[in-house]
Write an enzyme that holds these catalytic residues in place. Structure first.
Site, PDB file in Angstrom:
ATOM      1  N   GLN A 119       2.947  64.939 -16.996  1.00 55.69           N
ATOM      2  CA  GLN A 119       2.371  64.068 -15.966  1.00 55.69           C
ATOM      3  C   GLN A 119       0.967  63.610 -16.369  1.00 55.69           C
ATOM      4  O   GLN A 119       0.601  62.456 -16.143  1.00 55.69           O
ATOM      5  CB  GLN A 119       2.335  64.794 -14.610  1.00 55.69           C
ATOM      6  CG  GLN A 119       1.855  63.930 -13.450  1.00 55.69           C
ATOM      7  CD  GLN A 119       2.794  62.785 -13.119  1.00 55.69           C
ATOM      8  OE1 GLN A 119       3.997  62.856 -13.368  1.00 55.69           O
ATOM      9  NE2 GLN A 119       2.262  61.708 -12.579  1.00 55.69           N
ATOM     10  N   ALA A 140       1.053  59.775  -9.868  1.00 56.63           N
ATOM     11  CA  ALA A 140       0.290  60.887  -9.299  1.00 56.63           C
ATOM     12  C   ALA A 140      -0.659  61.486 -10.319  1.00 56.63           C
ATOM     13  O   ALA A 140      -0.346  61.582 -11.506  1.00 56.63           O
ATOM     14  CB  ALA A 140       1.245  61.958  -8.794  1.00 56.63           C
ATOM     15  N   HIS A 147       7.391  65.538  -8.918  1.00 52.31           N
ATOM     16  CA  HIS A 147       8.300  65.830 -10.025  1.00 52.31           C
ATOM     17  C   HIS A 147       8.024  67.191 -10.647  1.00 52.31           C
ATOM     18  O   HIS A 147       8.910  67.791 -11.245  1.00 52.31           O
ATOM     19  CB  HIS A 147       8.214  64.730 -11.089  1.00 52.31           C
ATOM     20  CG  HIS A 147       8.908  63.467 -10.674  1.00 52.31           C
ATOM     21  ND1 HIS A 147      10.275  63.298 -10.764  1.00 52.31           N
ATOM     22  CD2 HIS A 147       8.431  62.321 -10.146  1.00 52.31           C
ATOM     23  CE1 HIS A 147      10.595  62.097 -10.318  1.00 52.31           C
ATOM     24  NE2 HIS A 147       9.505  61.488  -9.934  1.00 52.31           N
ATOM     25  N   GLU A 203       8.971  53.189  -2.914  1.00 48.75           N
ATOM     26  CA  GLU A 203       9.732  53.539  -4.127  1.00 48.75           C
ATOM     27  C   GLU A 203      11.178  53.779  -3.729  1.00 48.75           C
ATOM     28  O   GLU A 203      11.532  54.842  -3.227  1.00 48.75           O
ATOM     29  CB  GLU A 203       9.145  54.790  -4.800  1.00 48.75           C
ATOM     30  CG  GLU A 203       7.780  54.553  -5.422  1.00 48.75           C
ATOM     31  CD  GLU A 203       7.348  55.663  -6.378  1.00 48.75           C
ATOM     32  OE1 GLU A 203       8.088  56.655  -6.544  1.00 48.75           O
ATOM     33  OE2 GLU A 203       6.256  55.518  -6.959  1.00 48.75           O
ATOM     34  N   TRP A 205      13.623  54.348  -5.438  1.00 47.80           N
ATOM     35  CA  TRP A 205      14.337  55.199  -6.378  1.00 47.80           C
ATOM     36  C   TRP A 205      13.962  56.680  -6.291  1.00 47.80           C
ATOM     37  O   TRP A 205      14.645  57.532  -6.817  1.00 47.80           O
ATOM     38  CB  TRP A 205      14.051  54.725  -7.803  1.00 47.80           C
ATOM     39  CG  TRP A 205      12.567  54.650  -8.094  1.00 47.80           C
ATOM     40  CD1 TRP A 205      11.784  55.657  -8.589  1.00 47.80           C
ATOM     41  CD2 TRP A 205      11.685  53.541  -7.882  1.00 47.80           C
ATOM     42  NE1 TRP A 205      10.477  55.243  -8.693  1.00 47.80           N
ATOM     43  CE2 TRP A 205      10.391  53.941  -8.266  1.00 47.80           C
ATOM     44  CE3 TRP A 205      11.877  52.234  -7.391  1.00 47.80           C
ATOM     45  CZ2 TRP A 205       9.286  53.100  -8.179  1.00 47.80           C
ATOM     46  CZ3 TRP A 205      10.762  51.396  -7.310  1.00 47.80           C
ATOM     47  CH2 TRP A 205       9.495  51.823  -7.702  1.00 47.80           C
TER      48      TRP A 205
END
Ligand SMILES: [Zn+2]
Length: 233
Positions: A119, A140, A147, A203, A205
């Protein structure tokens, strides 16, 4: 499995111990609703409820067994959801994708678990490319990505190579997920029109596993996790 539980128990003790030496920047008492806990079917309740106070960088925020990750509440660098819960999430995603396929809609996973360091790389690249202000609307800060829990998935079409983005919103996959994901324990995490609450642009998705007993309240209503857990006030 037993070994993992022992490790978790020890790390919980360490976390509780650490609470006394770490400066608490922002504490919040999680709701202690025992009736909700008992209907919660997460298998790791014992560990999840061991410590309920949010301590930045040390102890994530849990409410009703749901780990909360947003712009305000982050995760310790080495945090990842309990193994069994992550397995539940993956199994639920597989069931959901199979069911979609039976409806003639092929849905694939574009990304799931993402470590703190991955990330970091992604976020820093986005900041270099688009600037921090723009990057923060869709990516993020490391430690603040859902995630990292292993409980969030970016779904896509049969094309798993192309980066996910706004193009996905007009697909039959996005429509199917919007109408059905709540039946499988998933919620759309950043719904349309709730940017001021989630801090993220829509978002279509990105889905988060919270278990069916919670997701059932999220049937095509653009409810956010923050509103559901009373964190939007
Ligand atoms: Zn995502």
């Amino acid at each position: 499995m037993k070994k993992r539980i022992i490790v978790l128990a020890i790390s919980s003790l360490f976390i509780i111990g650490s609470a006394f030496i770490v400066t608490k920047k922002d504490n919040i008492k999680a709701q202690n609703n025992t009736s909700n806990m008992s209907k919660n079917n997460y298998k790791n309740d014992g560990n999840l409820s061991a410590s309920k106070e949010y301590i930045e960088g040390v102890q994530p925020l849990y409410i009703d067994g749901i780990v909360v990750v947003n712009k305000k509440y982050g995760l310790p660098q080495d945090y990842r959801a309990p193994e069994e819960l992550e397995k539940d999430a993956i199994d639920a995603a597989k069931r959901m994708m199979k069911s979609a396929e039976e409806d003639g809609v092929v849905i694939k996973i574009r990304s799931g678990y993402r470590s703190y360091s991955i990330q970091s790389t992604l976020y820093n690249n986005y900041v270099r490319r688009d600037g921090k202000e723009a990057a923060d609307k869709y990516s993020a800060v490391p430690g603040y990505s859902e995630h990292q829990t292993g409980l969030a998935f970016d779904f896509t079409t049969s094309d798993t190579i192309t980066s996910i983005g706004d193009w996905f919103t007009d697909t039959i996959q996005a429509k199917w997920l919007y109408e059905n994901a709540y039946k499988y324990g998933f919620i759309i995490r950043y719904p349309e029109g709730k940017e001021d609450i989630t801090g993220y642009q829509y978002e279509s998705w990105h889905y988060r596993y919270i278990g069916e007993e919670h997701s059932i309240h999220f049937a095509m209503n653009n409810l956010t996790l923050e509103e559901y857990l009373g964190l939007d006030k």
